[in-house]
Design a protein around this motif. Structure first.
Motif, short mmCIF file in Angstrom:
data_model
loop_
_atom_site.label_atom_id
_atom_site.label_comp_id
_atom_site.label_asym_id
_atom_site.label_seq_id
_atom_site.Cartn_x
_atom_site.Cartn_y
_atom_site.Cartn_z
N GLY A 127 0.80 -1.22 0.00
CA GLY A 127 0.00 0.00 0.00
C GLY A 127 0.82 1.26 0.00
O GLY A 127 2.03 1.24 -0.24
N ASN A 128 0.14 2.36 0.26
CA ASN A 128 0.75 3.68 0.25
C ASN A 128 0.93 4.18 1.68
O ASN A 128 -0.03 4.28 2.43
CB ASN A 128 -0.13 4.67 -0.52
N LEU A 129 2.16 4.48 2.01
CA LEU A 129 2.52 5.04 3.31
C LEU A 129 3.59 6.07 3.03
O LEU A 129 4.59 5.75 2.40
CB LEU A 129 3.05 3.94 4.25
N TYR A 130 3.38 7.32 3.45
CA TYR A 130 4.33 8.38 3.14
C TYR A 130 5.07 8.81 4.40
O TYR A 130 4.46 9.31 5.35
CB TYR A 130 3.63 9.58 2.50
N ILE A 131 6.38 8.59 4.39
CA ILE A 131 7.27 9.01 5.48
C ILE A 131 8.48 9.68 4.84
O ILE A 131 9.08 9.13 3.92
CB ILE A 131 7.75 7.82 6.32
N LYS A 132 8.83 10.86 5.33
CA LYS A 132 9.97 11.59 4.76
C LYS A 132 10.88 12.09 5.88
O LYS A 132 10.41 12.75 6.81
CB LYS A 132 9.49 12.77 3.92
N ASN A 133 12.16 11.76 5.78
CA ASN A 133 13.16 12.31 6.68
C ASN A 133 13.72 13.54 5.96
O ASN A 133 14.48 13.41 5.00
CB ASN A 133 14.26 11.30 7.00
N GLU A 134 13.31 14.70 6.40
CA GLU A 134 13.64 15.95 5.71
C GLU A 134 15.15 16.13 5.55
O GLU A 134 15.91 15.76 6.45
CB GLU A 134 13.06 17.15 6.46
N PRO A 135 15.61 16.70 4.42
CA PRO A 135 17.05 16.88 4.19
C PRO A 135 17.73 17.78 5.22
O PRO A 135 18.94 17.71 5.38
CB PRO A 135 17.11 17.52 2.79
N VAL A 136 16.97 18.61 5.92
CA VAL A 136 17.57 19.51 6.91
C VAL A 136 17.90 18.80 8.21
O VAL A 136 18.57 19.37 9.08
CB VAL A 136 16.64 20.71 7.21
N ASN A 137 17.45 17.55 8.36
CA ASN A 137 17.74 16.79 9.58
C ASN A 137 19.19 16.31 9.58
O ASN A 137 19.77 16.04 8.54
CB ASN A 137 16.80 15.60 9.71
N ALA A 138 19.73 16.15 10.76
CA ALA A 138 21.10 15.66 10.90
C ALA A 138 21.16 14.16 11.10
O ALA A 138 22.21 13.56 10.99
CB ALA A 138 21.77 16.37 12.07
N TYR A 139 20.02 13.53 11.41
CA TYR A 139 20.02 12.14 11.82
C TYR A 139 19.14 11.24 10.98
O TYR A 139 18.06 11.66 10.56
CB TYR A 139 19.56 12.04 13.28
N PRO A 140 19.56 9.98 10.80
CA PRO A 140 18.68 8.99 10.17
C PRO A 140 17.62 8.53 11.16
O PRO A 140 17.78 8.70 12.37
CB PRO A 140 19.64 7.84 9.81
N ILE A 141 16.54 7.96 10.63
CA ILE A 141 15.43 7.51 11.49
C ILE A 141 15.00 6.09 11.12
O ILE A 141 15.29 5.61 10.02
CB ILE A 141 14.21 8.46 11.37
#
Length: 175
Positions: free
Chosen positions: A92-106
């Motif tokens: 299915g469709n699930l939208y998660i984005k780690n914004e480029p301005v963040n310093a850390y992976p998630i």
């Protein structure tokens, strides 16, 4: 009797006149007060100064500046609050984005609110990366489920967890 009526009419006329005068003064005062609330624009005597010594930063300089500017104490996450999955394929469709301005992976773990069971885990999402398609970790019957996305924030260098945050997600499972 006529004199009394005349006097009464004059008194009524005087009161009406005073009330109208008071209303006019109050209205005018309010209009003046509101008109003087906004500061007036000042126009400087000279035009905008010409460019002299300034130059545009190169793309490399801008990238270095932006990277340096990342505030390690702040974190921006984008999760669409509704996810839709197919009951048979679990895709299915699930939208998660780690914004480029963040310093850390998630890493994002989605748990159902009803029984806290894990229905999805993203794996590591580096800054500037996003997920748009996903597959459920367990089969769910058709329906709507309230869930919580538990976001684990990791330090890229030490690989240690730095913190967590949460987001509410509604999961729709279609037949």
């Amino acid at each position: 009797m006529k004199l009394k009526k005349n006097k009464r009419k004059k008194r009524i006329f005087l009161w009406v006149f005073l009330l109208l005068l008071l209303a006019t003064l109050l209205g005018g005062g309010y209009y003046w007060y509101k008109g003087n609330q906004n500061p007036r624009n000042l126009v400087a005597g000279e035009a905008f100064p010409a460019t002299k010594d300034a130059h545009k930063m190169t793309a490399k300089e801008m990238k270095a500046f932006k990277q340096k500017e990342v505030d390690e104490t702040q974190f921006t996450l984008t999760i669409f609050p509704e996810a839709t999955f197919n009951q048979e394929t679990l895709a299915g469709n699930l939208y998660i984005k780690n914004e480029p301005v963040n310093a850390y992976p998630i890493n994002v773990k989605v748990n159902l609110d009803s029984d806290k069971s894990l229905v999805y885990e993203s794996g590591m999402i580096q800054p500037g990366y996003e997920i748009t398609k996903a597959k459920l970790a367990k089969k769910l019957t058709a329906g709507t489920y309230k869930a919580t996305a538990n976001v684990e924030i990791y330090d890229n260098k030490t690989k240690q967890k730095r913190g967590t945050t949460q987001a509410v997600v509604t999961i729709q499972v279609n037949e």
